[in-house]
Design a protein around this motif. Sequence first.
Motif, PDB file in Angstrom:
ATOM      1  N   ALA A 227       0.828  -1.204   0.000  1.00  0.00           N
ATOM      2  CA  ALA A 227       0.000   0.000   0.000  1.00  0.00           C
ATOM      3  C   ALA A 227       0.866   1.258   0.000  1.00  0.00           C
ATOM      4  O   ALA A 227       0.570   2.229  -0.712  1.00  0.00           O
ATOM      5  CB  ALA A 227      -0.932  -0.007   1.215  1.00  0.00           C
ATOM      6  N   TYR A 228       1.957   1.236   0.777  1.00  0.00           N
ATOM      7  CA  TYR A 228       2.834   2.400   0.817  1.00  0.00           C
ATOM      8  C   TYR A 228       3.465   2.666  -0.543  1.00  0.00           C
ATOM      9  O   TYR A 228       3.517   3.808  -1.012  1.00  0.00           O
ATOM     10  CB  TYR A 228       3.933   2.193   1.864  1.00  0.00           C
ATOM     11  N   VAL A 229       3.947   1.600  -1.176  1.00  0.00           N
ATOM     12  CA  VAL A 229       4.579   1.753  -2.498  1.00  0.00           C
ATOM     13  C   VAL A 229       3.557   2.224  -3.520  1.00  0.00           C
ATOM     14  O   VAL A 229       3.847   3.079  -4.369  1.00  0.00           O
ATOM     15  CB  VAL A 229       5.217   0.420  -2.943  1.00  0.00           C
ATOM     16  N   GLY A 230       2.337   1.696  -3.448  1.00  0.00           N
ATOM     17  CA  GLY A 230       1.298   2.113  -4.385  1.00  0.00           C
ATOM     18  C   GLY A 230       0.972   3.588  -4.257  1.00  0.00           C
ATOM     19  O   GLY A 230       0.828   4.300  -5.259  1.00  0.00           O
ATOM     20  N   VAL A 231       0.866   4.072  -3.022  1.00  0.00           N
ATOM     21  CA  VAL A 231       0.582   5.492  -2.804  1.00  0.00           C
ATOM     22  C   VAL A 231       1.730   6.352  -3.310  1.00  0.00           C
ATOM     23  O   VAL A 231       1.523   7.409  -3.925  1.00  0.00           O
ATOM     24  CB  VAL A 231       0.329   5.754  -1.308  1.00  0.00           C
ATOM     25  N   GLN A 232       2.959   5.899  -3.086  1.00  0.00           N
ATOM     26  CA  GLN A 232       4.118   6.647  -3.570  1.00  0.00           C
ATOM     27  C   GLN A 232       4.115   6.750  -5.088  1.00  0.00           C
ATOM     28  O   GLN A 232       4.347   7.831  -5.652  1.00  0.00           O
ATOM     29  CB  GLN A 232       5.405   5.971  -3.095  1.00  0.00           C
ATOM     30  N   LEU A 233       3.869   5.636  -5.771  1.00  0.00           N
ATOM     31  CA  LEU A 233       3.840   5.648  -7.233  1.00  0.00           C
ATOM     32  C   LEU A 233       2.726   6.544  -7.755  1.00  0.00           C
ATOM     33  O   LEU A 233       2.920   7.308  -8.714  1.00  0.00           O
ATOM     34  CB  LEU A 233       3.672   4.221  -7.763  1.00  0.00           C
ATOM     35  N   LEU A 234       1.555   6.451  -7.142  1.00  0.00           N
ATOM     36  CA  LEU A 234       0.433   7.284  -7.564  1.00  0.00           C
ATOM     37  C   LEU A 234       0.761   8.761  -7.378  1.00  0.00           C
ATOM     38  O   LEU A 234       0.478   9.589  -8.254  1.00  0.00           O
ATOM     39  CB  LEU A 234      -0.811   6.914  -6.763  1.00  0.00           C
TER      40      LEU A 234
END
Length: 210
Positions: A49-56
């Motif tokens: 979830a953290y990586v997904g938010v960062q990419l977004l």
Amino acid sequence: VRQLAAPFASASKADQGATDGAWFEGLRSGVRRGLRNISDGEPGQRGEAYVGVQLLALILVVFGDLPGLPLLRLLHLILGPLCVSSGCVLVALAAFRLGSNLSPWPVPVAENVLQTTGAYAWCRHPMYVGLLVLALGCATMAQSVPRALVTVCLGLCLRAQALVEERRLRERHAKVWDSYAASTPRFIPAAFARLPLERVQRAWSGDRSQ
């Protein structure tokens, strides 16, 4: 002169070839290690979830939009109204269950009766969850980043208010409250406890025992 320089030129080409080969092999090795690290760990427990938010966030910062994903622009037409309606229903159910206990203040009323059924069997603060889902739906329908940020601030405020309320309820109901709190999550309903959101729930709720 050419004959004298030929051995040095051949050696230089050989060294260059060896350097290129070593660099290419190092690159391949690095790629293999990276792919192995990506697949390492248990899915859903690696902090995706953290990586997904960062990419977004990076995509939005660079492009100002989500390129190549036009369907996401229609998401607000479905997710927004769904969140608004769900939030309203949850708030109404929680208010109905509270009855005479309903108050705008985090301090319980003098004749407070602990509610553990209905919406309060799903989580300890269904009204706060409903308000947050409602705000998220409004921000989604408006496609407004400022409203989304305000929703985050609202969530932090509701979490702080919930902590105050729980402290007072524990003083009022003692062991009855402790038993209820031990079996009922603070915000995320128990039905989602086995999903990858469990870690988010623990971090948000501050519960280490659940």
